[in-house]
Design a protein around this motif. Sequence first.
Motif, PDB file in Angstrom:
ATOM      1  N   TYR A  59       0.803  -1.273   0.075  1.00  0.00           N
ATOM      2  CA  TYR A  59       0.043  -0.040  -0.037  1.00  0.00           C
ATOM      3  C   TYR A  59       1.065   1.187  -0.013  1.00  0.00           C
ATOM      4  O   TYR A  59       0.589   2.211  -0.758  1.00  0.00           O
ATOM      5  CB  TYR A  59      -0.981   0.058   1.047  1.00  0.00           C
ATOM      6  N   GLU A  62       2.403   1.836  -3.186  1.00  0.00           N
ATOM      7  CA  GLU A  62       1.501   2.475  -4.099  1.00  0.00           C
ATOM      8  C   GLU A  62       1.162   3.948  -4.202  1.00  0.00           C
ATOM      9  O   GLU A  62       1.253   4.625  -5.025  1.00  0.00           O
ATOM     10  CB  GLU A  62       0.343   1.689  -4.163  1.00  0.00           C
ATOM     11  N   GLU A  65       4.110   6.255  -5.318  1.00  0.00           N
ATOM     12  CA  GLU A  65       4.164   6.074  -6.563  1.00  0.00           C
ATOM     13  C   GLU A  65       3.041   7.278  -7.010  1.00  0.00           C
ATOM     14  O   GLU A  65       3.491   8.130  -8.012  1.00  0.00           O
ATOM     15  CB  GLU A  65       3.844   4.801  -7.467  1.00  0.00           C
ATOM     16  N   LYS A  66       1.923   7.215  -6.141  1.00  0.00           N
ATOM     17  CA  LYS A  66       0.870   8.285  -6.848  1.00  0.00           C
ATOM     18  C   LYS A  66       1.643   9.729  -6.327  1.00  0.00           C
ATOM     19  O   LYS A  66       1.272  10.706  -7.086  1.00  0.00           O
ATOM     20  CB  LYS A  66      -0.293   7.853  -6.112  1.00  0.00           C
ATOM     21  N   LYS A  84       9.628  -0.599  -6.962  1.00  0.00           N
ATOM     22  CA  LYS A  84       8.370  -1.427  -7.885  1.00  0.00           C
ATOM     23  C   LYS A  84       9.231  -2.790  -8.590  1.00  0.00           C
ATOM     24  O   LYS A  84       8.692  -3.795  -8.537  1.00  0.00           O
ATOM     25  CB  LYS A  84       7.783  -0.619  -8.628  1.00  0.00           C
ATOM     26  N   LEU A 291      -2.711  -8.119  -5.127  1.00  0.00           N
ATOM     27  CA  LEU A 291      -2.554  -6.679  -5.767  1.00  0.00           C
ATOM     28  C   LEU A 291      -3.057  -6.022  -6.925  1.00  0.00           C
ATOM     29  O   LEU A 291      -3.662  -5.068  -7.196  1.00  0.00           O
ATOM     30  CB  LEU A 291      -0.940  -6.404  -5.586  1.00  0.00           C
ATOM     31  N   GLU A 295      -6.047  -3.504  -7.602  1.00  0.00           N
ATOM     32  CA  GLU A 295      -6.231  -2.250  -8.621  1.00  0.00           C
ATOM     33  C   GLU A 295      -7.198  -2.555  -9.659  1.00  0.00           C
ATOM     34  O   GLU A 295      -7.697  -1.340  -9.933  1.00  0.00           O
ATOM     35  CB  GLU A 295      -4.568  -2.395  -9.424  1.00  0.00           C
TER      36      GLU A 295
END
Length: 736
Positions: A59, A62, A65-66, A84, A291, A295
């Motif tokens: 989590y 992710e 990355e956002k 990643k 995962l 998504e």
Amino acid sequence: MKLKVLLHSVCVLIHFTITSLTAQVADKEVNSDSIKEILEESSRSFLTQTNEGKEKGIYFLELAEKLIKKVNDPLLEIHINRKKIDFFLGTRDTLRVEEYLAKNLKIIKLIDNKRQLGLYYEGLGVHKSMQEKKEEGYQAYLIAEQLLRKYGKTKDVIDINYNLCSRYMMVKRWNEAIEHALKSLNAIKKTGVKKDRRKNLNLFLAESYINLKEFEKAERYFDTIEKEKSAYSGDLNFEGRLYSNKGLYYEKTGDYKKAALFYSQSFNNLLKYYSQRTREVSTTLALSNQLNLKEEENKRIKLENDLKAEQLRNRGHIILLSVIIILGLILMSIIQYRVSLYKTKINKLLQKNYEELVEANQKVDEALEAKSEFLDSVTHELLTPLNTIKGTTFLLQKEELTSHQVNQMKLINLSSDYLLNLIADVIHLNDLEKGKLELKNEKFDLRVLLNNLVDSSALMKDNNNQIHKKIDSNIPDDLKGDVLRVSQIFLNILDNALKFTRDGDIYVEALLVSKIDNIAEIEFSIRDTGIGMSEKQISKAFEAFHQGSVKINRKYGGTGLGLSIVKKILKLQGSDVVLKSKPGKGTLVLFTMKFDIPEQVIEKNTFSGNGYDESPEGINVLLVEDNKVNQLITEKIISNYGFYCDSANDGKEAVDMVKKNKYSMILMDIMMPKMDGFEATKYIKQFDKGIPIVALTAISEKLNREKFNEVGIYTVLNKPVDPELLYETIMVCCDK
């Protein structure tokens, strides 16, 4: 109405989860430092090695990355992409690894950073190596080493020299391996980071110096490893490799007893490690699939929210247009049109979700196939050191030993036989799961077979039990079926009864149920007065590696594969097994099998003895084996029987020796460098068609039967080979 409530509940739950997890980020301004904190939290979560920790780590990775899209920091973005890549390398998701490698390369070209380019090629080398594209991975490592040596930091050369050292170890280029290992160790000493690499680097150096026959230097690095024992204590993989190299050291220095001991310890540690690794790989694959599913679920929820918002707007239009009666018909038409579009989008979404579920199922099937291939590879690799242990103990038993040494040899033999049976059970269970088991239909006497099986089992498991046999006299003398599978089913159940019963009674019964159209249906039952089973234990009795509890497993031993194999074989024959039991009251196992009744014919006895009570003179055997230890041991076994024996290290050398010399037969290994056993056999048969060639290998005969027949191999002996069977095979081949 129920659908609306459900969608609303899901949206609230997702919103609450995201809000609670991102609260610490929302309280701050999004910048590079806050994103780095999130990355550190992700790393700490992964280090817990728990499912909850891994999900939390995913989590935060992710989230980082956002958030990086809101900050102009290309170096940090490269770092996140590299994290990643590391994750997807662990899950072996090749497509996602290539996706993030491409993203990093694009950024690196824009900022023109040579250090980051070196790190990119290092990651590319790891990816190619894991894809078994060894040469491409090696070339990428060379480019990375040149760039990082010139433009990188001192800590950057640790891993690239480590990877190059590992590569040179695989191709046995010992001097180059030593050079890069020393460079990596020097960088670790200067920077004080990545100290966990030292144990493997010291082991690489020890192995290299052993192969270069510089034993004093090898001893020095073994001593260094011993001083840092706390760094690898409990690491089964490293300890297994360490014991293997110590075995190699004592083998090279001529101390074969110590070599056999260390090889045995190495085998035990590696067996435990690969069992743990199998479970970890399955867990990692499950997390990766989870995962991907998460998504896709987020995308679906977002689309449903958009559609719901559009639907709400439509309702507003309906309320507004209903006031204007004159335009009512027109407005209703528009609404119907919009509803039609909404349904079309929903159908497309459902179709897309269905396709994604099919793809997810395919990935699960691929994961199961990977597990099966992994088991095939591991069992094959385990049989090679086990062959060494079995052969060494056989030769040592021929020498004059003290009573203590004789007892030690018995213990080693018992342990190696147990491991061999375990590996055989795993291979057999794997074949059953893949549906590759073939049933035979041969003539046999069931009454004689059952009596022999009961007598042999009673001798092997002496728990002071009384066995009571009752075989129906109406069962025909001759039946046709798969004798091996009948024996396997019966022995697995009988052995369990004998193992879990002490000072009790075992009741064995075979009853003719029916005899119709030359087909006899027979019911078998085995009842004991042992410890019995609870309802919960019965429900899991047919699961692989399950024996009820850890306490039972420790007290009685065994692998828990017997009943699982029994159930699968019976299912293959269209039958099933019934298990009835109560704690302390014993256990009853029932199953039925159908057999053909052969026509009664008068058979002529053409058997005239084996024809080889004494070894004929002048038998010269060529042994083709690339493993030096196995070569030495097998050569001594053959020589002990009075035969002459020459050895070849690979298939090419064997072809040359057969051209120059005359041999009675050839024992051919299959998996060898330069030229494998199949190719070597094919070449030899071109100029000497009459020479018998016997495969002596650890690969599966069933899976490679067509290849053996195609090249002209006479028969196959599996490693570890039984010396008596080897003797009989040589005599049969040389008597042809």
